[in-house]
Design a protein around this motif. Sequence first.
Motif, mmCIF file in Angstrom:
data_model
loop_
_atom_site.group_PDB
_atom_site.id
_atom_site.type_symbol
_atom_site.label_atom_id
_atom_site.label_comp_id
_atom_site.label_asym_id
_atom_site.label_seq_id
_atom_site.Cartn_x
_atom_site.Cartn_y
_atom_site.Cartn_z
ATOM 1 N N THR A 274 0.858 -1.182 0.000
ATOM 2 C CA THR A 274 0.000 0.000 0.000
ATOM 3 C C THR A 274 0.891 1.228 0.000
ATOM 4 O O THR A 274 2.101 1.140 0.268
ATOM 5 N N LEU A 275 0.289 2.375 -0.261
ATOM 6 C CA LEU A 275 1.064 3.616 -0.172
ATOM 7 C C LEU A 275 1.624 3.793 1.232
ATOM 8 O O LEU A 275 2.780 4.203 1.405
ATOM 9 N N ALA A 276 0.832 3.456 2.264
ATOM 10 C CA ALA A 276 1.306 3.585 3.647
ATOM 11 C C ALA A 276 2.503 2.664 3.891
ATOM 12 O O ALA A 276 3.494 3.075 4.509
ATOM 13 N N SER B 67 1.330 11.004 -5.646
ATOM 14 C CA SER B 67 0.631 9.896 -4.988
ATOM 15 C C SER B 67 -0.707 9.637 -5.653
ATOM 16 O O SER B 67 -1.489 10.571 -5.866
ATOM 17 N N ILE B 68 -0.956 8.364 -5.934
ATOM 18 C CA ILE B 68 -2.217 7.958 -6.549
ATOM 19 C C ILE B 68 -2.819 6.866 -5.669
ATOM 20 O O ILE B 68 -2.639 5.662 -5.927
ATOM 21 N N PRO B 69 -3.513 7.283 -4.595
ATOM 22 C CA PRO B 69 -4.014 6.331 -3.604
ATOM 23 C C PRO B 69 -4.898 5.196 -4.144
ATOM 24 O O PRO B 69 -4.712 4.060 -3.719
ATOM 25 N N PRO B 70 -5.814 5.458 -5.062
ATOM 26 C CA PRO B 70 -6.692 4.343 -5.435
ATOM 27 C C PRO B 70 -5.941 3.126 -5.971
ATOM 28 O O PRO B 70 -6.366 2.000 -5.778
ATOM 29 N N SER B 71 -4.806 3.355 -6.617
ATOM 30 C CA SER B 71 -4.074 2.232 -7.217
ATOM 31 C C SER B 71 -2.818 1.869 -6.430
ATOM 32 O O SER B 71 -2.031 1.044 -6.887
ATOM 33 N N HIS C 299 2.499 14.414 -1.061
ATOM 34 C CA HIS C 299 2.808 14.616 -2.479
ATOM 35 C C HIS C 299 1.522 14.975 -3.219
ATOM 36 O O HIS C 299 0.420 14.684 -2.751
ATOM 37 N N PRO C 300 1.634 15.589 -4.394
ATOM 38 C CA PRO C 300 0.428 15.887 -5.180
ATOM 39 C C PRO C 300 -0.387 14.624 -5.463
ATOM 40 O O PRO C 300 0.168 13.552 -5.687
ATOM 41 N N HIS C 301 -1.707 14.785 -5.409
ATOM 42 C CA HIS C 301 -2.661 13.718 -5.717
ATOM 43 C C HIS C 301 -3.269 14.005 -7.089
ATOM 44 O O HIS C 301 -3.097 15.099 -7.635
ATOM 45 N N GLN D 263 -6.833 5.647 -14.768
ATOM 46 C CA GLN D 263 -7.706 5.223 -13.667
ATOM 47 C C GLN D 263 -7.803 6.294 -12.592
ATOM 48 O O GLN D 263 -8.828 6.425 -11.932
ATOM 49 N N ALA D 264 -6.740 7.087 -12.438
ATOM 50 C CA ALA D 264 -6.744 8.170 -11.449
ATOM 51 C C ALA D 264 -7.422 9.432 -11.980
ATOM 52 O O ALA D 264 -7.641 10.377 -11.236
#
Length: 184
Positions: free
Chosen positions: A9-11, A72-76, A96-98, A126-127
């Motif tokens: 995950t991003l985390a 950062s692209i959280p959904p993916s 970071h920018p989303h 997708q983002a």
Amino acid sequence: MTVTIARWTLADYHHLVQAGLLAGRSIELLNGLIVEMPPEGPEHADSSTRLMPLLWGAAQGRYQVRAAKPISIPPSDSEPEPDIALVRDRSYRSAHPHPEDIFLVIEFSNTSLAKDTEDKPLVYAQAGIADYWVVNLRDRCVMLYRRPAEGRYQSEQTLFSGEIAPLAFPDVTVNISRLLTNES
């Protein structure tokens, strides 16, 4: 035998980075996988560096130009580091920018062409990132990916000459030959 791939995950990825476990490695997170980035060749480095002053000069407070910095692209569960990104002009000290901050992503591509034209368009579409350019140094062209819908770009163009402009800033024109030549 079945192989199971552990996705991050991003985390998780941020914890690895903060712990120093990935220090000194040129990597990015794409769809939960930690992917190595090949080193930049001289043409790649020079081409992206030469575009920067034009983009900075045209910004006029409308956007920031970020070079080789994470988005950062959280959904993916992705955190790519594009060669250039035009993002909203604000502070990114806490994150970071989303996708909602991103106007344009540009990759200069030679050895990473497959990743930049197969994997990354899916992540960016997708983002909902509206504008993605691949400066294809191998085939001497610019590939434009635009109009994301249903997880894919609906418009894909390959241009060998002429001028292009970011969708969000049509007054910021870039001559394609300037991106692809070694001349000043």
